[in-house]
Design a protein around this motif. Structure first.
Motif, mmCIF file in Angstrom:
data_model
loop_
_atom_site.group_PDB
_atom_site.id
_atom_site.type_symbol
_atom_site.label_atom_id
_atom_site.label_comp_id
_atom_site.label_asym_id
_atom_site.label_seq_id
_atom_site.Cartn_x
_atom_site.Cartn_y
_atom_site.Cartn_z
ATOM 1 N N ALA A 144 21.710 122.057 34.374
ATOM 2 C CA ALA A 144 22.067 123.448 34.642
ATOM 3 C C ALA A 144 21.912 124.237 33.357
ATOM 4 O O ALA A 144 22.393 123.814 32.305
ATOM 5 N N ILE A 145 21.242 125.362 33.436
ATOM 6 C CA ILE A 145 21.007 126.166 32.244
ATOM 7 C C ILE A 145 22.264 126.944 31.845
ATOM 8 O O ILE A 145 22.449 127.267 30.692
ATOM 9 N N THR A 146 23.138 127.193 32.805
ATOM 10 C CA THR A 146 24.432 127.816 32.509
ATOM 11 C C THR A 146 25.529 126.999 33.175
ATOM 12 O O THR A 146 25.320 126.433 34.247
ATOM 13 N N SER A 147 26.683 126.951 32.566
ATOM 14 C CA SER A 147 27.771 126.135 33.112
ATOM 15 C C SER A 147 28.335 126.721 34.404
ATOM 16 O O SER A 147 28.909 125.991 35.214
ATOM 17 N N CYS A 148 28.151 128.003 34.632
ATOM 18 C CA CYS A 148 28.737 128.626 35.827
ATOM 19 C C CYS A 148 28.059 128.163 37.113
ATOM 20 O O CYS A 148 28.590 128.369 38.201
ATOM 21 N N THR A 149 26.909 127.522 36.996
ATOM 22 C CA THR A 149 26.216 127.076 38.205
ATOM 23 C C THR A 149 26.558 125.645 38.591
ATOM 24 O O THR A 149 26.096 125.150 39.612
ATOM 25 N N GLY A 184 20.408 129.547 40.102
ATOM 26 C CA GLY A 184 20.019 128.383 40.902
ATOM 27 C C GLY A 184 18.515 128.199 40.958
ATOM 28 O O GLY A 184 18.007 127.074 40.874
ATOM 29 N N VAL A 185 17.770 129.286 41.079
ATOM 30 C CA VAL A 185 16.309 129.227 41.103
ATOM 31 C C VAL A 185 15.791 128.700 39.765
ATOM 32 O O VAL A 185 14.897 127.845 39.726
ATOM 33 N N VAL A 186 16.368 129.178 38.683
ATOM 34 C CA VAL A 186 15.956 128.725 37.348
ATOM 35 C C VAL A 186 16.278 127.241 37.190
ATOM 36 O O VAL A 186 15.435 126.458 36.730
ATOM 37 N N ASN A 187 17.473 126.842 37.584
ATOM 38 C CA ASN A 187 17.869 125.435 37.476
ATOM 39 C C ASN A 187 16.938 124.529 38.282
ATOM 40 O O ASN A 187 16.534 123.469 37.806
ATOM 41 N N ARG A 188 16.610 124.939 39.510
ATOM 42 C CA ARG A 188 15.713 124.127 40.342
ATOM 43 C C ARG A 188 14.320 124.037 39.724
ATOM 44 O O ARG A 188 13.678 122.979 39.769
ATOM 45 N N THR A 189 13.835 125.119 39.126
ATOM 46 C CA THR A 189 12.515 125.123 38.499
ATOM 47 C C THR A 189 12.477 124.156 37.323
ATOM 48 O O THR A 189 11.530 123.370 37.183
ATOM 49 N N ILE A 190 13.509 124.198 36.503
ATOM 50 C CA ILE A 190 13.588 123.288 35.363
ATOM 51 C C ILE A 190 13.712 121.851 35.855
ATOM 52 O O ILE A 190 13.022 120.949 35.361
ATOM 53 N N ARG A 191 14.572 121.620 36.837
ATOM 54 C CA ARG A 191 14.761 120.266 37.385
ATOM 55 C C ARG A 191 13.453 119.729 37.946
ATOM 56 O O ARG A 191 13.073 118.592 37.711
#
Length: 174
Positions: A93-98, A118-125
Motif C-alpha cells: 500500500a502506498i499510503t497507510s490509510c488504504t 486503491g487504483v494506485v496500489n493495484r497498479t503497483i501490486r
C-alpha cells in the motif's frame, strides 16, 4: 516508494534459493539460512529471521533435523516479487490509510483522494506481480522471463528480456 532493507534482503535470499533449484545443485547439500547468508552476504541473524518469515508465508518449505533444510515451496516462475515483499512487509500500500482497519490519518473524514489510492496500489501490486523470481534469478521459465503479457524489450547490457512496466528505479514507466 522504497523497499526496506529487510524486503530487499528477502528478495536476495529468495533469488539465491531459486538458483539452487534442480537435482544437480540439491545434490551439493541441503539449503539452509547459513548457506544462503554465506552465499549472499546477508548477515546470518537477518537470514534466519527472513527464512522464518518466508517459511511462515509459504514461500519456503522447511524440514527439521539431520538432513533437513529449506527449499522453495513452488517453482521460481510462479513466485512473484510482490509475493516476496508482502511476505515480509505485509500488504502493499502506498499510503497507510488504504490498509484495512487503519484509521490514523487526521484528514481521513474529508479526504477526496483516499478513494483513488486503491487504483494506485493495484497498479503497483500488478507491476510487482509481473516480475517472477525466475527472472530475478536468471533462471529460464517455460514461457517468458516475466509473467506479464506487457510489451517486452531487450536489455542492452545483458541481452535478457525485460518488462517495460518498470524502469530501473522501480517507478512505473509509460
Amino acid at each position: 516508494m522504497r523497499l526496506s532493507n529487510f524486503a530487499d534482503y528477502a528478495v536476495v535470499l529468495m533469488s539465491a534459493a531459486a538458483r539452487h533449484c534442480g537435482a544437480a545443485l540439491l545434490a551439493e547439500g541441503k539449503l539452509n539460512a547459513a548457506k544462503l547468508a554465506q552465499e549472499t552476504g546477508v548477515p546470518l541473524p537477518t537470514a534466519k529471521k527472513l527464512v522464518s518469515k518466508l517459511t511462515a508465508a509459504g514461500l519456503f518449505e522447511s524440514t527439521r533435523g539431520i538432513g533437513g533444510g529449506i527449499r522453495l515451496s513452488r517453482p521460481p516462475a510462479s513466485i512473484s516479487l510482490a509475493d516476496i515483499i508482502e511476505a515480509v512487509e505485509g500488504p502493499l500500500a502506498i499510503t497507510s490509510c488504504t490498509i484495512d482497519g487503519n484509521h490514523d490519518c487526521a484528514l481521513e473524514t474529508g479526504c477526496t483522494v483516499k478513494p483513488h489510492w486503491g487504483v494506485v496500489n493495484r497498479t503497483i501490486r500488478n507491476a510487482l506481480d509481473d516480475v517472477s523470481l525466475a527472472s530475478l534469478s536468471d533462471l529460464p521459465s517455460k514461457n517468458t522471463i516475466h509473467r506479464s503479457s506487457r510489451a517486452k524489450s531487450r536489455d542492452g547490457d545483458s541481452g535478457r528480456t525485460v518488462s517495460t512496466a518498470l524502469d530501473t528505479n522501480g517507478i512505473m514507466a509509460g
